[in-house]
Design a protein around this motif. Structure first.
Motif: not given
Length: 270
Positions: A156-172
């Motif tokens: 638990a408590q690991d960051p989701l893989w960046y390439p599948r995340r939206s720009r909004l998700s990463m920015s927030l």
């Protein structure tokens, strides 16, 4: 990505970041925020109980236990726990804290290979650990081999893989973290770190970059982990959620923001 020269070991970086008197809860949403912590505790109790029902016991290997925040709950659920920890000050703390408990064994993970000394186990628990490990997929593959039939794997408590995340998700996510840093009076460190990473530069001698190893290799690939675990376990589930250090932004994020973090439960080892 550019990595600057001068590379201390992961253990040395961990000990610098998590030295004597380190407060694990300060920057740990899964410890600070009751909504995340309570879900984790409930999941751990369910995992231990399920393994005991199948195997008659639950020998847990807990990687990177910190100060034992969740060890208490594993013990309360009925498990016997072997802990590993890479920070020597934290190892001393754990050994002192659990010195009178025969159901706890503490291993100093000096070279990153101590987990195998636990031998066969009924469950492996990794809470806020995999994103610190450079080759986490290889590590999990080795851990699976230690789990006996009927056993479980929990992370638990690991960051989701960046390439599948939206720009909004990463920015927030990044802005919420930066605002939290400002609230801690760490403006200089926060700006320096943000500037380095925006340029794709990572300092291998700086624990701010390398202890949180996920920033170097784009998070943790939850789908690759699921695919790795699936052949060995009858049930594998990925649970995604929002997580940030700020209490106010945690409340807002749980209702309105995209997911940033994941947990994974694999049950009933084949």
């Amino acid at each position: 990505m550019t990595i600057t020269p001068g590379k201390p070991s992961i253990r040395e970086l961990q000990e610098r970041e998590h030295g004597v008197g380190h407060d694990y809860s300060k920057g740990s949403p899964h410890i600070r925020h009751h909504t995340i912590r309570d879900r984790l505790i409930g999941s751990l109790h369910a995992l231990v109980q399920g393994v005991i029902d199948r195997n008659g016991q639950c020998r847990v290997l807990e990687l990177g236990a910190g100060h034992g925040t969740f060890t208490d709950h594993l013990l309360a659920a009925g498990a016997q726990v072997t802990l590993t920890e890479m920070s020597e000050p934290s190892v001393r703390f754990l050994r002192s804290r659990f010195r009178c408990n025969p159901n706890v064994t503490v291993l100093y993970d000096k070279d990153g290979t101590s987990a195998h000394r636990a031998g066969p186990v009924d469950a492996v628990v990794c809470i806020s650990v995999l994103h610190h490990i450079p080759d986490y997929l290889r590590t999990v593959e080795q851990l699976i081999d230690q789990v006996v039939p009927g056993g479980a794997f929990f992370s638990a408590q690991d960051p989701l893989w960046y390439p599948r995340r939206s720009r909004l998700s990463m920015s927030l996510d990044r802005n919420a973290y930066f605002l939290w840093r400002l609230g801690q009076g760490q403006l200089r460190r926060g700006l320096a770190t943000r500037l380095r990473r925006s340029r794709g530069v990572y300092d291998q001698a700086n624990e701010a970059d390398m202890v949180e190893y996920h920033v170097v290799r784009d998070g943790v690939d939850e789908e690759a982990l699921r695919d790795l675990l699936d052949p060995s376990f009858q049930e594998v589930e990925v649970k995604r959620y929002w997580s940030t250090q700020s209490g106010l932004l945690q409340v807002a994020g749980e209702r309105f923001f995209p997911t940033t973090t994941f947990g994974l439960v694999a049950g009933n080892r084949r």
